[in-house]
Design an enzyme around this catalytic site. Structure first.
Site, short mmCIF file in Angstrom:
data_model
loop_
_atom_site.label_atom_id
_atom_site.label_comp_id
_atom_site.label_asym_id
_atom_site.label_seq_id
_atom_site.Cartn_x
_atom_site.Cartn_y
_atom_site.Cartn_z
N ASP A 30 12.53 36.60 89.11
CA ASP A 30 12.12 35.63 88.08
C ASP A 30 11.61 34.39 88.78
OD1 ASP A 30 12.89 35.67 84.82
OD2 ASP A 30 12.22 33.75 85.65
N LYS A 35 17.55 30.29 86.84
CA LYS A 35 18.08 31.56 86.31
C LYS A 35 18.65 32.41 87.45
CE LYS A 35 16.01 33.11 82.22
NZ LYS A 35 15.02 33.82 81.43
N THR A 86 5.80 37.67 76.03
CA THR A 86 4.47 37.73 75.40
C THR A 86 4.57 37.01 74.05
OG1 THR A 86 5.09 39.94 74.59
CG2 THR A 86 3.64 39.84 76.49
N PHE A 152 12.55 49.46 73.55
CA PHE A 152 12.98 49.43 72.15
C PHE A 152 14.39 48.87 71.98
CE2 PHE A 152 9.78 52.74 72.60
CZ PHE A 152 8.89 52.41 71.57
N LYS A 207 4.73 50.83 70.06
CA LYS A 207 5.69 49.73 70.00
C LYS A 207 5.42 48.81 68.81
CE LYS A 207 8.79 46.73 71.07
NZ LYS A 207 10.19 46.96 70.84
N ASN A 211 7.81 48.27 65.41
CA ASN A 211 8.35 46.97 64.98
C ASN A 211 7.80 46.52 63.63
OD1 ASN A 211 10.07 46.66 67.07
ND2 ASN A 211 9.05 44.92 68.02
N HIS A 254 18.99 46.04 54.54
CA HIS A 254 19.95 44.99 54.19
C HIS A 254 19.16 43.73 53.82
CE1 HIS A 254 23.36 47.33 55.48
NE2 HIS A 254 22.67 47.67 56.56
N CYS A 263 11.07 39.20 68.48
CA CYS A 263 10.09 40.29 68.44
C CYS A 263 9.35 40.41 67.12
CB CYS A 263 10.77 41.62 68.77
SG CYS A 263 11.34 41.68 70.48
N LYS A 324 20.51 36.83 64.77
CA LYS A 324 21.43 37.89 64.39
C LYS A 324 22.70 37.75 65.22
CE LYS A 324 19.70 41.63 67.34
NZ LYS A 324 19.34 43.02 67.34
N1 LIG Z 1 14.10 40.45 73.54
C1 LIG Z 1 14.06 41.65 73.00
O1 LIG Z 1 14.94 42.06 72.25
C2 LIG Z 1 12.91 42.60 73.30
C3 LIG Z 1 13.01 43.95 72.97
C4 LIG Z 1 11.95 44.79 73.26
C5 LIG Z 1 10.81 44.29 73.88
N2 LIG Z 1 10.74 42.97 74.19
C6 LIG Z 1 9.54 42.47 74.87
O2 LIG Z 1 9.85 42.31 76.25
C7 LIG Z 1 9.14 41.19 76.79
C8 LIG Z 1 10.11 40.21 77.41
O3 LIG Z 1 10.93 39.68 76.40
P1 LIG Z 1 12.25 38.85 76.72
O4 LIG Z 1 12.92 38.59 75.44
O5 LIG Z 1 13.00 39.53 77.81
O6 LIG Z 1 11.60 37.50 77.29
P2 LIG Z 1 12.32 36.29 78.07
O7 LIG Z 1 11.55 35.08 77.73
O8 LIG Z 1 13.79 36.33 77.80
O9 LIG Z 1 12.13 36.65 79.61
C9 LIG Z 1 10.92 36.60 80.29
C10 LIG Z 1 11.20 36.14 81.72
O10 LIG Z 1 10.04 36.33 82.50
C11 LIG Z 1 9.99 35.30 83.47
N3 LIG Z 1 8.63 35.26 84.03
C12 LIG Z 1 7.48 34.91 83.41
N4 LIG Z 1 6.43 35.02 84.26
C13 LIG Z 1 6.94 35.48 85.43
C14 LIG Z 1 6.36 35.81 86.69
N5 LIG Z 1 5.05 35.72 86.91
N6 LIG Z 1 7.18 36.23 87.67
C15 LIG Z 1 8.50 36.33 87.48
N7 LIG Z 1 9.11 36.04 86.31
C16 LIG Z 1 8.33 35.63 85.29
C17 LIG Z 1 10.43 34.08 82.69
O11 LIG Z 1 10.87 33.05 83.55
C18 LIG Z 1 11.56 34.66 81.85
O12 LIG Z 1 12.82 34.55 82.49
C19 LIG Z 1 8.32 40.62 75.63
O13 LIG Z 1 7.05 41.17 75.66
C20 LIG Z 1 9.07 41.11 74.41
O14 LIG Z 1 8.24 41.24 73.28
C21 LIG Z 1 11.76 42.11 73.93
#
Ligand SMILES: NC(=O)c1ccc[n+]([C@@H]2O[C@H](COP(=O)([O-])OP(=O)(O)OC[C@H]3O[C@@H](n4cnc5c(N)ncnc54)[C@H](O)[C@@H]3O)[C@@H](O)[C@H]2O)c1
Length: 446
Positions: A30, A35, A86, A152, A207, A211, A254, A263, A324
């Site tokens: 990261d 972090k 994203t 997912f 995906k 969703n 629900h 998401c 949630k």
């Molecule tokens: N959160 C969910 O429940 C969930 C579920 C399925 C899919 N997703 C998808 O997964 C992706 C990530 O979601 P998330 O909730 O984990 O996001 P998040 O914001 O919690 O984590 C993203 C991390 O990426 C790091 N980052 C960004 N650019 C970087 C780089 N160049 N090098 C290294 N680290 C970098 C950020 O510092 C951050 O810690 C999104 O596209 C989201 O839609 C999320």
């Protein structure tokens, strides 16, 4: 096998830890040094049940490491997963792909052997091809393939979701790359997890289709709940009555304050934009986005109505702030719309959330953060249940009544039985449950 996970957020950290639990060597990267330092001290940057023990065990076993050095992590990796955020792009709702493209560029310069670059982030259809172009342009000599492997998992049950998924989707035209992914997911073989091999484009769209379908189901039952309130029907009965139909299914029926989280809001919006741009608008999702936005302000209006038409000078207790239970994630939580609307209407808000308050403090200025649910109820003219954390499901009604100024409950998650609450002397407002004879007119309504 060895993999690198770029982005150590909700998805990257859980996926990385789970892959290491499966026996793969994982380096999580990261760019947020704080972090990585936190994790190094044994502290989790997010709240996810069971994650601390999973990370701890695999770090001790030497299969899971953390770094800010992407180049070091990518060198020698069989696969590099992109799990960066994203979010919605400000103003137009398109997915902001700047983090994905920046990661792709960095990865390109670090590749030193055949590497499978996997987009695990949720990315609009066509992104995988662009990632391929970026890497090719930066490193014409690189030996690599790009795969889409959408995730997912759900926050709050993320580990189990990752380890026991309903399916694994692998989008690629390269058999060699597909085989690398199949090897990585081999531990799921025993569970007979279906593995769906598709093109990059289909995997990306699966995906979003998943969703937006779920968001549509939620929005459908929410609108049915509104109708129930007008005609004296009970949304819980409707959900059961239709959900037992195998073609419909019981999940995601629900009624509540509208979907939120990291998401559904951004993914529905992104699909709307993608579809419009492609000349194939998906009108049903456009309607879902609009209905869900309107619902959040409607929930604040419901609270105001429950308080007799005005909350000016009144105190409202809010139980639950996260989108949630079992997460600390505040992204697009309904509370972010409901609480400010109540404040604008003149209410003082006392709130409690088991995990979300640290983040909520910055996002919801001017509210009193309380030590527990009962502390939040002190002097309240009404209590609103925004998130259905377990600890709110068994409130001591007698104690609550002594603490509150008026016994008014607005239960936006339908966690209570209307008849029971009426018997306990509450003026109870649900989302689409059958009308009950109110026990008494509370002070606030007089
Ligand atoms: N959160 C969910 O429940 C969930 C579920 C399925 C899919 N997703 C998808 O997964 C992706 C990530 O979601 P998330 O909730 O984990 O996001 P998040 O914001 O919690 O984590 C993203 C991390 O990426 C790091 N980052 C960004 N650019 C970087 C780089 N160049 N090098 C290294 N680290 C970098 C950020 O510092 C951050 O810690 C999104 O596209 C989201 O839609 C999320």
């Amino acid at each position: 096998m060895r993999i690198a996970m770029v982005g150590t957020g909700y998805v990257g950290l859980v996926s990385g830890a789970c892959f290491s639990e499966f026996g793969t060597d994982v380096v999580c990267v990261d760019k947020d040094a704080k972090k990585i330092e936190m994790i190094g001290r044994g502290e989790m940057p997010i709240y996810e049940p069971g994650l601390d023990a999973l990370v701890d065990n695999n770090v001790k076993d030497g299969r899971l490491t953390f770094t800010t050095d992407l180049v070091k992590a990518v060198k020698g990796a069989d696969a590099v997963f992109i799990a960066v955020g994203t979010p919605s792009r400000r103003g137009d709702g398109y997915a902001d792909l700047s983090y994905v493209f920046a990661a792709a560029e960095e990865i390109a310069h670090a590749i030193d052997r055949y590497t499978v670059v996997v987009t695990k982030s949720t990315v609009p259809v066509g992104t995988g091809r662009k990632v391929k172009e970026i890497i090719k342009k930066a490193r014409p000599d690189a030996d690599f393939d790009v795969v889409s492997n959408p995730e997912f998992l759900r926050e709050g049950s993320a580990i189990n979701d990752f380890m026991r998924p309903d399916r694994v989707v692998i989008g690629t035209e390269s058999e060699r790359a597909a085989n690398v992914l199949k090897r990585l997911y081999r531990p799921l073989y025993l569970l007979e997890t279906p593995v769906i091999i598709t093109t990059l484009e289909s995997a990306e769209l699966i995906k979003y289709a998943a969703n937006t379908f779920l968001a549509t189901k939620i929005t459908f039952i929410n609108e049915i709940a509104d109708l129930c309130e007008e005609v004296g029907a009970d949304v819980q009965d409707i959900a059961r009555g239709i959900g037992l139909d195998g073609r419909i299914g019981r999940k995601f029926l629900h009624a509540g304050p509208g979907y939120g989280g990291s998401c559904f809001p951004k993914d529905t919006l992104a699909l709307v934009r993608t579809a419009q741009e492609a000349g194939a608008p998906i009108k049903i999702v456009e309607a879902v986005v609009q209905a869900n936005d309107e619902r959040k302000s409607a929930m604040a209006a419901k609270v105001i109505k429950a308080c007799g038409g005005s909350v000016k000078g009144k105190t409202v207790a809010v139980l639950g702030l996260t989108f949630k239970p079992n997460t600390d994630d505040m992204r697009d939580s309904p509370s972010l719309a409901i609480v400010p609307a109540l404040q604008r209407a003149g209410a003082r808000v006392r709130a409690f959330d088991p995990q979300g308050m640290k983040e909520a403090k910055h996002l919801l200025p001017g509210i009193d953060m309380c030590t527990d649910a009962y502390d939040a109820l002190k002097g309240a003219d009404a209590v609103v249940i925004v998130t259905e954390w377990n600890e709110f499901r068994q409130l001591d009604f007698a104690r609550a009544r002594t603490l509150m100024k008026a016994p008014v409950m607005v239960d936006l998650r339908n966690i209570y039985d209307p008849a029971e609450l009426a018997a306990a002397g509450f003026d109870y407002w649900s989302v689409g449950r059958r009308a009950v004879v109110r026990a008494k007119t509370p002070e606030s309504v007089k």
